[in-house]
Every structure is written in structure tokens, then in C-alpha cells.
Design an enzyme around this catalytic site. Structure first.
Site, PDB file in Angstrom:
ATOM      1  N   HIS A 182       1.216  24.489  62.928  1.00 53.62           N
ATOM      2  CA  HIS A 182       1.173  23.399  61.948  1.00 53.62           C
ATOM      3  C   HIS A 182      -0.233  23.267  61.510  1.00 53.62           C
ATOM      4  CE1 HIS A 182       1.273  19.085  60.611  1.00 53.62           C
ATOM      5  NE2 HIS A 182       2.496  19.062  60.422  1.00 53.62           N
ATOM      6  N   ASP A 225      -0.399  21.883  71.206  1.00 50.82           N
ATOM      7  CA  ASP A 225       0.067  21.093  70.420  1.00 50.82           C
ATOM      8  C   ASP A 225       1.575  20.851  70.976  1.00 50.82           C
ATOM      9  OD1 ASP A 225       1.285  19.886  68.372  1.00 50.82           O
ATOM     10  OD2 ASP A 225       0.924  21.326  66.670  1.00 50.82           O
ATOM     11  N   GLN A 255       6.058  18.891  69.182  1.00 53.09           N
ATOM     12  CA  GLN A 255       7.472  19.030  68.787  1.00 53.09           C
ATOM     13  C   GLN A 255       8.000  19.425  70.316  1.00 53.09           C
ATOM     14  OE1 GLN A 255       8.786  18.474  66.178  1.00 53.09           O
ATOM     15  NE2 GLN A 255       7.307  18.546  64.713  1.00 53.09           N
ATOM     16  N   LYS A 299       6.622  10.723  66.598  1.00 45.58           N
ATOM     17  CA  LYS A 299       7.829  11.922  66.669  1.00 45.58           C
ATOM     18  C   LYS A 299       8.503  11.444  67.927  1.00 45.58           C
ATOM     19  CE  LYS A 299       5.247  15.314  64.516  1.00 45.58           C
ATOM     20  NZ  LYS A 299       5.615  15.210  62.957  1.00 45.58           N
ATOM     21  N   CYS A 311       4.024  21.996  56.407  1.00 46.20           N
ATOM     22  CA  CYS A 311       2.549  21.788  56.777  1.00 46.20           C
ATOM     23  C   CYS A 311       2.417  23.332  57.733  1.00 46.20           C
ATOM     24  CB  CYS A 311       2.211  20.658  57.716  1.00 46.20           C
ATOM     25  SG  CYS A 311       2.324  19.136  56.801  1.00 46.20           S
TER      26      CYS A 311
END
Lengths: 146, 405
Positions: B120, B197, B200, B223, B362
Site C-alpha cells: 500500500h 504493515d 489488513q 479497519k 493505493c
């Protein structure tokens, strides 16, 4: 806005038209336009003869709205002077913003009137104006005496 | 709990417009929020409202308590110590914090920062800018035709010059997981610091920093059912200790003199200015919600819907699904309707109240590498059901006709 009003036959057919979609041999002006948020892109090519738009074409990748709008725009500006093209662009932008509503002005936009309803879909406005915005950039500084 | 029972916990999903409910398939962008999170934010402002870490009156104490309790619960949620959890606005801010502190002090000319092509922009641009500023090299781990990062790619790219390896836990576009263990062990071998990251992954599966083995992880509250504006960075204690502050200002100091200053201990060193205890109260409620439902139940429900969606989409003529068909994937499925631009597809679906994302998500370099400018994406959370997938497929069947094809 209903989908039937958005994806009219004028728009869907123009979105697939190959009429003005090609690489020109030796355009005198080439301008790229991009919608960074959605990735729509067009490359507008113009051949100016004095202050007359003698020929125009585009290549691009984008949604039906952006591609149809560019195709219809080229229909409109072919053979027009730079000044006339700028005036049409002003009328189109005005229509999208809901500022130009009188029928005489709108009439000059011919098929491009199909985008009038898009002013109610803020997320798609940038698609409809991509071609016209690129034209304005391409004609910047071209006052007709070049 | 039944599908309808879970859905009923989320007010936005119960709103009917034109007699139709929303089919929300964009949780990778942001999740919907359960009532208890919305109420927790309201309750903070109604009952506990004061600036945390300042003041000695009751409300100030309560604000501090809520804010720090949110940190404690976030820490235990990921198996970490509270002092190593720093609240940020989101994952992007966490990555910028790292780039401007650890990165600025440790990455120099000729060094290498390695990331994957799946990143991302939040885990790409801070490193791209750092490398350009320092004259360092930004090197990508690419995917092969099976959407895998091969062992040789990892061994070749992560070399002795590599100072930092930053990579996503789960791709927000493809839903695939890179070989986490192999990347981390190679980075350890060459002495590089690892940043993950987890935006997600944390919302969808049990993530434990000790099992993961990375040096830093970051994720976003919005999220995972929490309010916008709060996220977290976790880092190894000794690394966080060694880093200079990122933003400076209120509340992050020990002493300030006219010409110099010393910093507060962790985690306050990295939290300059008044923080967002209202959002922290919401994050606390969100984590309580996730623990009550159970991460295993969340993961299992999403697994079922994901696999059902993959198989339903593959039955549809004119729908092209991207990504590997033979590997476990999570959260997101990218696709396009043939001959239709994704924005037109999304617009047609939205007329049926089916909410999908269209664009580059993104992740422009990833899309470019797949030969795409943009695509549609559906993504799931605990409140999605097979019925949502059926409604999506019904709507997808109308797309080409609407476009005059």
C-alpha cells in the site's frame, strides 16, 4: 440519479467509438490528462492550423464516462477556432456545475448535453470533465495568433 | 450467531434506503462500527471528557484511565507490553514516524531499503522519500507468475547493504500473504530491521508480535471497528528506546530548557500534543467486541465468505478474478467485468446498494505490475454473509447490459 440517465445510448456508444481514438502522425499539441484518484487517463492530440483546430484525436484508458466525453468533445471542436473551443469548454464546465442551464447555450454542446445529469453524481464529475480540462490545458497560451 | 444477528450489531448495515439494505463489501477501506463502539465514543465525551495526562480532577483522571486502558488492551491484544505500543493516527503515520526517526538515523547513502511490490502507498512512500533524501536504494521484492515471492528473490534482494525490510502482512489488493517467516529470517541473517504493515491482518486474524518476529508492526483502528483517527505502532523496546522523537510538543518531554530538552519515557516520547482519548475509548470498545465475538469466529466466518465468493465469481462469465486460485487468501478479492471499466462497474453495483471499491487501491506499482490501471475490489469483515455474495453476483450480471454490451 438513475442508471438509465447516466449510461444513455449516446454515452455507451461514444465510449466504445474508435472514430477519434488513435495516435496522430504529427500533432502540433499533445497534452496528457489524468484523474489521479481513479487512474483515468487520456492523451489529447491537436493539429492547429493558425487558430483553427484542423484535426484532433485522443488515446486513453478510463471509464465509459471519461472516454465518451472525450470522444464527443472532439466531435464538437473539430474545425472550430481556439476561441470557439474555449467557449464550448466554458459552457460544458458551466453545465456540469449547474451554472449554465439556458437551452440556447446548452444546444451548442449537442451530444455533450448527455452529461448534464452527472452534476448530481459528484464522484463521477471528474470523469466527465477530464477531456475538457485537458483541452483547456492544451489550449493555454494559444490565443489564436500562433 | 446468525448472519442477521451479527449484522444487527452494526447500525449502518441496518439502514434501509429505497427498501434495500446496504451490501457492504469495502471493509479493507474501512470497517463498519458496532453500536457499542459508537456508544463508547459518545460516553467518553458525555462522562469522561478532559485532557488526559494533565489535571488532577476526577474527569482528567478518568480520561487518562480510558486512554491508558485502551493502550493496555491494544498491547495485550497483540501480545505486547503497553510501553511499546504507540498510538498514531493510522498506519501511514506510523510508517512516517519510523522513516523519520529510525530511518533518518540509520539509513544512509548506498544503503538499501527492501519492500514488496504489493505495498500500500502507506508502506511505500515513506521509504521512497527516505531513500531519495538519503541517496539510498529502494529495492522491490517482485511476485512471480503465481503471485509468490520466491526464496531466491528474498535471498538476492535482502543483502548485507539492506538496513530495513518493510512488507505487508496481507495485501490489501490480492489478499495474499508474503512468506513472512522467510523474509524475517533472511533479514535477521543480514542484520536488517523488519517493519510489517498489519493493517489488513490485525482486524481479521490473531496477530501476536512474539510469534510474528518482526521488529515493528503498524495497524489502523478504523479497519478494525474502531473510530477513524487512531492506530498503533508497536516496536521492540530497545529499538524504540534508541530512536529520537518524531513530532515534538506537548506531553512528550521530561525537561525543557531554553536551548535543549530531554524526552519522556516510552510511549509518551512519541505522542506529542493532545491525543485522541475519544477515539481510544472507541478502540477499547472495538477490541472488547472482537474478543467477545472471538478472533477464531471472525476468521472462520470470513474464510467461509471469501471462499464462497471466489467460487461464485469464477462461475460468472465476463468476470475476471485476479490473484492465485490455489493458495489461502484473506480479506480482499480483486476483479474486473470484461470490457467494462471498474468505475462503471462500481457505479452500476451501487444502484443496487452493493458497495465495492474501484481504482488503484493505493497500490499503483502493484497494479502496474499486473498490467492494470485499476480494478474492482471486494473485501470482507465479520458481518458479511454468503447472501451478500449472492446479491453481488446478481448485480454483477447486470453490468455489461447497462453499458450497452
Amino acid at each position: 440519479m438513475e442508471l438509465d440517465e447516466l449510461y444513455t445510448q449516446v454515452i455507451t456508444e461514444n465510449s466504445r467509438s474508435r472514430e477519434h481514438r488513435y495516435q496522430m502522425q504529427a500533432p502540433s499539441v499533445v497534452k496528457e490528462g489524468v484523474n489521479p484518484s481513479c487512474g483515468d487517463e487520456i492523451t489529447l492530440q491537436l493539429e492547429l492550423d493558425g487558430d483553427v483546430i484542423k484535426d484532433a484525436a485522443f488515446i486513453g484508458d478510463g471509464c465509459a464516462i471519461s472516454q465518451a466525453s472525450a470522444n464527443i468533445m472532439i466531435d464538437l471542436i473539430l474545425g472550430k477556432t481556439v476561441e470557439e473551443a474555449k467557449a464550448l469548454s466554458g459552457t460544458f464546465m458551466g453545465m456540469i456545475k449547474g451554472e449554465v442551464t439556458d437551452e440556447d447555450s446548452l444546444e451548442s454542446l449537442e451530444d455533450a448535453q448527455a452529461f448534464q445529469g452527472i452534476s448530481h453524481m459528484p464522484s463521477r464529475v471528474k470523469c466527465a470533465v477530464l477531456g475538457w480540462h485537458t483541452l483547456e490545458e492544451a489550449l493555454k497560451g494559444k490565443d489564436g495568433n500562433t | 450467531m446468525t448472519d442477521a444477528e451479527i449484522r444487527s450489531l452494526f447500525p449502518e448495515l441496518m439502514n434501509e434506503r429505497d427498501g434495500r439494505r446496504m451490501v457492504y463489501l469495502d471493509s479493507a477501506a474501512t470497517s463498519q462500527r458496532p453500536s457499542e463502539v459508537i456508544e463508547a465514543v459518545g460516553s467518553f465525551y458525555a462522562n469522561d471528557n478532559a485532557n488526559p495526562h494533565r489535571g488532577t480532577y476526577l474527569e482528567a483522571e478518568k480520561a487518562t484511565e480510558v486512554y491508558e486502558e485502551a493502550r493496555n488492551r491494544t498491547a495485550s491484544f497483540i501480545g505486547a507490553e503497553s510501553r511499546d505500543v504507540i498510538f498514531t493516527r493510522n498506519t501511514s503515520e506510523a510508517m512516517n514516524l519510523l522513516a523519520y526517526t529510525w530511518g533518518a538515523e540509520n539509513v544512509g547513502a548506498g544503503d538499501r531499503v527492501v519492500i514488496t511490490i504489493m505495498e500500500h502507498h502507506s508502506n511505500l512512500l515513506p521509504w521512497q522519500r527516505l531513500c531519495r533524501m538519503k541517496g539510498a536504494e529502494l529495492v522491490y521484492l517482485y511476485l512471480n507468475d503465481s503471485f509468490e515471492i520466491t526464496d531466491s528473490e528474498i535471498e538476492e534482494k535482502i543483502n548485507a547493504d539492506t538496513k530495513l525490510v518493510a512488507f505487508t502482512h496481507v495485501s490489501n489488493v490480492l489478499g495474499v500473504m508474503p512468506p513472512v517467516g522467510k523474509i524475517i529470517s533472511r533479514a535477521k541473517e543480514t542484520g536488517a530491521v523488519t517493519v510489517m504493515d498489519c493493517a489488513q491482518s490485525v482486524p481479521h486474524m490473531k496477530v501476536d508480535v512474539n510469534e510474528l518476529g518482526a521488529d515493528f508492526i503498524a495497524f489502523s483502528g478504523h479497519k478494525m471497528f474502531a473510530p477513524f483517527g487512531i492506530g498503533a505502532l508497536w516496536g521492540r523496546d530497545e529499538l524504540l528506546e534508541s530512536m529520537p522523537p518524531f513530532l515534538s510538543g506537548g506531553d512528550m518531554i521530561e525537561y525543557v530548557r531554553e536551548q535543549d530538552a530531554t524526552w519522556a519515557p516510552l510511549p509518551q516520547k512519541f505522542e506529542a500534543g493532545t491525543q485522541d482519548p475519544g477515539a481510544a475509548a472507541g478502540l477499547l470498545a472495538a477490541i472488547s467486541f472482537m474478543e467477545r465475538i472471538g478472533m477464531d469466529v471472525i476468521a472462520q466466518r470470513e474464510r467461509d465468505v471469501y471462499d464462497y465468493a471466489l467460487s461464485r465469481l469464477s462461475e460468472l462469465d465476463h468476470v475476471e478474478v485476479y490473484g492465485p486460485a490455489d493458495r489461502e487468501r484473506f480479506g480482499a478479492i480483486p476483479f474486473n467485468v470484461k470490457d467494462v471499466h471498474p468505475h462503471d462497474t462500481a457505479t452500476v453495483l451501487s444502484a443496487d446498494r452493493v458497495c465495492v471499491r474501484a481504482g488503484h487501491h493505493c497500490a499503483q506499482p502493484l497494479l502496474k505490475s499486473m498490467g492494470l490501471n485499476s480494478c474492482c475490489r471486494i473485501s470482507f469483515s465479520v458481518y458479511n454473509s454468503r447472501e451478500d455474495v449472492d446479491l453481488l453476483c446478481d448485480s454483477l450480471k447486470k453490468v455489461r447490459g447497462r453499458l450497452g454490451l
